[in-house]
Motif scaffolding. Structure first.
Motif, mmCIF file in Angstrom:
data_model
loop_
_atom_site.group_PDB
_atom_site.id
_atom_site.type_symbol
_atom_site.label_atom_id
_atom_site.label_comp_id
_atom_site.label_asym_id
_atom_site.label_seq_id
_atom_site.Cartn_x
_atom_site.Cartn_y
_atom_site.Cartn_z
ATOM 1 N N MET A 1 0.866 -1.090 -0.294
ATOM 2 C CA MET A 1 0.056 0.000 0.077
ATOM 3 C C MET A 1 1.050 1.418 0.048
ATOM 4 O O MET A 1 1.788 1.201 0.775
ATOM 5 N N ALA A 2 0.730 2.027 -0.920
ATOM 6 C CA ALA A 2 1.488 3.204 -0.835
ATOM 7 C C ALA A 2 1.397 4.434 0.194
ATOM 8 O O ALA A 2 0.261 4.345 0.757
ATOM 9 N N ARG A 3 2.591 4.702 0.534
ATOM 10 C CA ARG A 3 2.531 5.673 1.932
ATOM 11 C C ARG A 3 1.935 6.950 1.584
ATOM 12 O O ARG A 3 2.281 7.648 0.421
ATOM 13 N N LYS A 4 0.988 7.492 2.265
ATOM 14 C CA LYS A 4 0.698 8.942 1.990
ATOM 15 C C LYS A 4 1.783 9.870 2.250
ATOM 16 O O LYS A 4 2.510 9.927 3.236
ATOM 17 N N LYS A 5 1.866 10.804 1.445
ATOM 18 C CA LYS A 5 2.729 11.895 1.443
ATOM 19 C C LYS A 5 2.341 12.720 2.687
ATOM 20 O O LYS A 5 1.378 13.322 2.857
ATOM 21 N N SER A 6 3.476 13.252 3.302
ATOM 22 C CA SER A 6 3.459 14.139 4.472
ATOM 23 C C SER A 6 3.344 15.649 3.718
ATOM 24 O O SER A 6 3.621 15.828 2.759
ATOM 25 N N ILE A 7 3.058 16.515 4.857
ATOM 26 C CA ILE A 7 3.135 17.992 4.254
ATOM 27 C C ILE A 7 4.297 18.448 3.952
ATOM 28 O O ILE A 7 4.397 19.112 2.898
ATOM 29 N N ALA A 8 5.496 17.889 4.689
ATOM 30 C CA ALA A 8 6.807 18.255 3.972
ATOM 31 C C ALA A 8 7.102 18.024 2.770
ATOM 32 O O ALA A 8 7.635 18.578 1.890
ATOM 33 N N ASP A 9 6.664 16.508 2.447
ATOM 34 C CA ASP A 9 7.107 15.869 1.210
ATOM 35 C C ASP A 9 6.031 16.676 -0.004
ATOM 36 O O ASP A 9 6.673 17.033 -1.109
ATOM 37 N N ARG A 10 4.951 17.173 0.217
ATOM 38 C CA ARG A 10 4.137 17.844 -0.703
ATOM 39 C C ARG A 10 4.860 19.270 -0.726
ATOM 40 O O ARG A 10 4.951 19.658 -1.906
ATOM 41 N N PHE A 11 5.157 19.892 0.387
ATOM 42 C CA PHE A 11 6.029 21.257 0.080
ATOM 43 C C PHE A 11 7.173 21.062 -0.696
ATOM 44 O O PHE A 11 7.398 21.924 -1.527
ATOM 45 N N ALA A 12 7.894 19.948 -0.624
ATOM 46 C CA ALA A 12 9.121 19.985 -1.211
ATOM 47 C C ALA A 12 8.978 19.759 -2.804
ATOM 48 O O ALA A 12 9.505 19.932 -3.930
ATOM 49 N N ASP A 13 7.626 19.033 -3.009
ATOM 50 C CA ASP A 13 7.303 18.830 -4.647
ATOM 51 C C ASP A 13 6.912 20.075 -5.256
ATOM 52 O O ASP A 13 7.277 20.277 -6.276
ATOM 53 N N TRP A 14 6.284 21.064 -4.414
ATOM 54 C CA TRP A 14 5.833 22.183 -5.089
ATOM 55 C C TRP A 14 6.799 23.355 -4.902
ATOM 56 O O TRP A 14 6.491 24.491 -5.357
ATOM 57 N N LEU A 15 7.763 23.132 -3.999
ATOM 58 C CA LEU A 15 8.608 24.219 -3.948
ATOM 59 C C LEU A 15 9.356 24.632 -5.152
ATOM 60 O O LEU A 15 9.406 26.007 -5.364
ATOM 61 N N PRO A 16 9.976 23.778 -6.179
ATOM 62 C CA PRO A 16 10.363 24.233 -7.159
ATOM 63 C C PRO A 16 9.430 25.123 -8.155
ATOM 64 O O PRO A 16 9.701 26.344 -8.748
ATOM 65 N N ARG A 17 8.021 24.805 -8.288
ATOM 66 C CA ARG A 17 7.015 25.460 -8.713
ATOM 67 C C ARG A 17 6.686 26.791 -8.165
ATOM 68 O O ARG A 17 6.807 27.759 -9.151
ATOM 69 N N LEU A 18 6.762 26.921 -6.862
ATOM 70 C CA LEU A 18 6.710 28.179 -6.324
ATOM 71 C C LEU A 18 7.864 29.347 -6.409
ATOM 72 O O LEU A 18 7.482 30.240 -6.787
ATOM 73 N N VAL A 19 8.971 28.699 -6.681
ATOM 74 C CA VAL A 19 10.093 29.270 -6.801
ATOM 75 C C VAL A 19 10.118 30.043 -8.379
ATOM 76 O O VAL A 19 10.351 31.333 -8.361
ATOM 77 N N LEU A 20 9.570 29.372 -9.256
ATOM 78 C CA LEU A 20 9.593 29.486 -10.503
ATOM 79 C C LEU A 20 8.462 30.297 -11.195
ATOM 80 O O LEU A 20 8.355 31.115 -11.979
ATOM 81 N N ALA A 21 7.345 30.426 -10.143
ATOM 82 C CA ALA A 21 6.048 31.000 -10.456
ATOM 83 C C ALA A 21 6.371 32.460 -10.706
ATOM 84 O O ALA A 21 5.698 33.116 -11.605
ATOM 85 N N PRO A 22 6.913 33.429 -9.787
ATOM 86 C CA PRO A 22 7.193 34.801 -10.017
ATOM 87 C C PRO A 22 7.740 35.075 -11.283
ATOM 88 O O PRO A 22 7.382 35.991 -12.032
ATOM 89 N N SER A 23 8.859 34.340 -11.812
ATOM 90 C CA SER A 23 9.561 34.464 -13.041
ATOM 91 C C SER A 23 8.559 34.293 -13.898
ATOM 92 O O SER A 23 8.574 34.905 -15.091
ATOM 93 N N LEU A 24 7.987 33.139 -13.845
ATOM 94 C CA LEU A 24 6.837 32.714 -15.298
ATOM 95 C C LEU A 24 5.804 33.740 -15.171
ATOM 96 O O LEU A 24 5.505 34.362 -16.511
ATOM 97 N N LEU A 25 5.495 34.180 -14.135
ATOM 98 C CA LEU A 25 4.195 35.437 -14.324
ATOM 99 C C LEU A 25 4.975 36.436 -14.976
ATOM 100 O O LEU A 25 4.114 37.304 -15.846
ATOM 101 N N ALA A 26 6.254 36.976 -14.739
ATOM 102 C CA ALA A 26 6.757 38.210 -15.162
ATOM 103 C C ALA A 26 6.944 38.005 -16.743
ATOM 104 O O ALA A 26 6.821 39.123 -17.366
ATOM 105 N N VAL A 27 7.223 36.972 -17.025
ATOM 106 C CA VAL A 27 7.424 36.493 -18.560
ATOM 107 C C VAL A 27 6.220 36.589 -19.187
ATOM 108 O O VAL A 27 6.261 37.318 -20.210
ATOM 109 N N ILE A 28 4.978 36.099 -18.533
ATOM 110 C CA ILE A 28 4.004 36.075 -19.246
ATOM 111 C C ILE A 28 3.390 37.516 -19.352
ATOM 112 O O ILE A 28 2.974 37.740 -20.545
#
Length: 298
Positions: free
Chosen positions: A1-28
């Motif tokens: 059975m797959a282990r449910k991701k913790s909040i820290a794991d989810r944050f680690a997955d989203w961190l690159p997107r959050l870092v790139l989001a301002p630059s992507l928004l500025a380019v758009i």
């Protein structure tokens, strides 16, 4: 059975997107949204202020009926052809010379690359002084006793565009040299040694073997220099401001003058879209060929 991701794991997955989001928004917003806005203005009746009606291709008809635009396009072709040809030739020669493992290579490479560290405004201002008949080369040579020497191209409508080429080549040759030198250093020395064993001279080796192997470097240099030549604005503004008369007018200075001096925002937007289409006609095939080679390589 797959282990449910913790909040820290989810944050680690989203961190690159959050870092790139301002630059992507500025380019758009700063690039693509304003490209779309410029495109809409180019099909409107805008003059001093933006209008959001629709007049079709009327501004493009007005653009191509303007003699100054024809002058700007002709100057762009002259400038681009000479700029690319001379810069590529000088950059390639400098790269080949540095590739001979000469002494003080690092210092020479820095000297060649130094002009690229300057802004085009600084380069244009410096060359404006150098080419000014009352301040620069002509005055210095006349002061040395050669009174008949004349070098006043920057004040002559038929020759002024060539002074822009001189300044642009001086600034960009080191950039081309760096790309060619990187390509040369990526070639296996065994190729040269094998040709030397066969009795080929060094000039023949470079002409027949090494230079043809630099095709990717040539393609990169041509695309990048073409982009620089099309958007050339600072250099012309600093050196001649488009003059004498309109002798050094290029599409970028035409666009600026149309919007901010002649209150023809629609025509200026149309000229900007024409420049964008020219850049796209160069960049898109290049990107396609690079992606195709990448897929084929895999």
């Amino acid at each position: 059975m797959a282990r449910k991701k913790s909040i820290a794991d989810r944050f680690a997955d989203w961190l690159p997107r959050l870092v790139l989001a301002p630059s992507l928004l500025a380019v758009i917003v700063g690039v693509y949204l304003f490209i779309a806005w410029t495109g809409w203005i180019s099909v409107s009746s805008s003059k001093m202020v933006p209008q959001y009606d629709f007049v079709g291709l009327e501004q493009y008809y007005r653009l191509w009926a303007t003699p100054r635009w024809h002058t700007a396009v002709a100057n762009l072709f002259i400038f681009s052809a000479l700029f690319l040809a001379v810069t590529i030739a000088v950059g390639l020669i400098m790269a080949i010379l540095l590739d001979q493992n000469i002494r003080a290579e690092g210092a020479l490479r820095a000297v060649y690359l130094y002009p690229m560290a300057l802004s085009f405004i600084v380069t244009g201002t410096a060359w404006k002084w150098i080419l000014n008949p009352n301040l620069g080369i002509q005055k210095v040579v006349n002061g040395l006793g050669w009174e008949s020497f004349v070098f006043n191209w920057i004040t002559q409508p038929d020759f002024a565009i060539y002074t822009i080429v001189i300044a642009a080549v001086w600034q960009s040759s080191g950039f081309a040299m760096a790309i060619f030198l990187a390509g040369l250093r990526g070639i296996d020395n065994s190729v040269i040694k094998a040709a030397q064993i066969e009795g080929a001279s060094l000039p023949r080796i470079y002409a027949s073997i090494i230079v043809p192997m630099l095709r990717p470097a040539f393609l990169s240099v041509i695309v990048l220099l073409s982009y620089i030549s099309i958007k050339n604005f600072d250099l012309v503004l600093a050196m001649t401001n488009g003059g004498p008369g309109s002798a050094t007018e290029v599409p970028s200075t035409f666009m600026f003058s149309s919007v901010f001096r002649r209150n023809q925002m629609g025509v200026g937007a149309a000229s900007a879209i024409m420049m964008l289409m020219t850049v796209a006609a160069i960049i898109i095939p290049y990107l396609y060929s690079e992606l195709k080679e990448g897929r084929d390589g895999h």
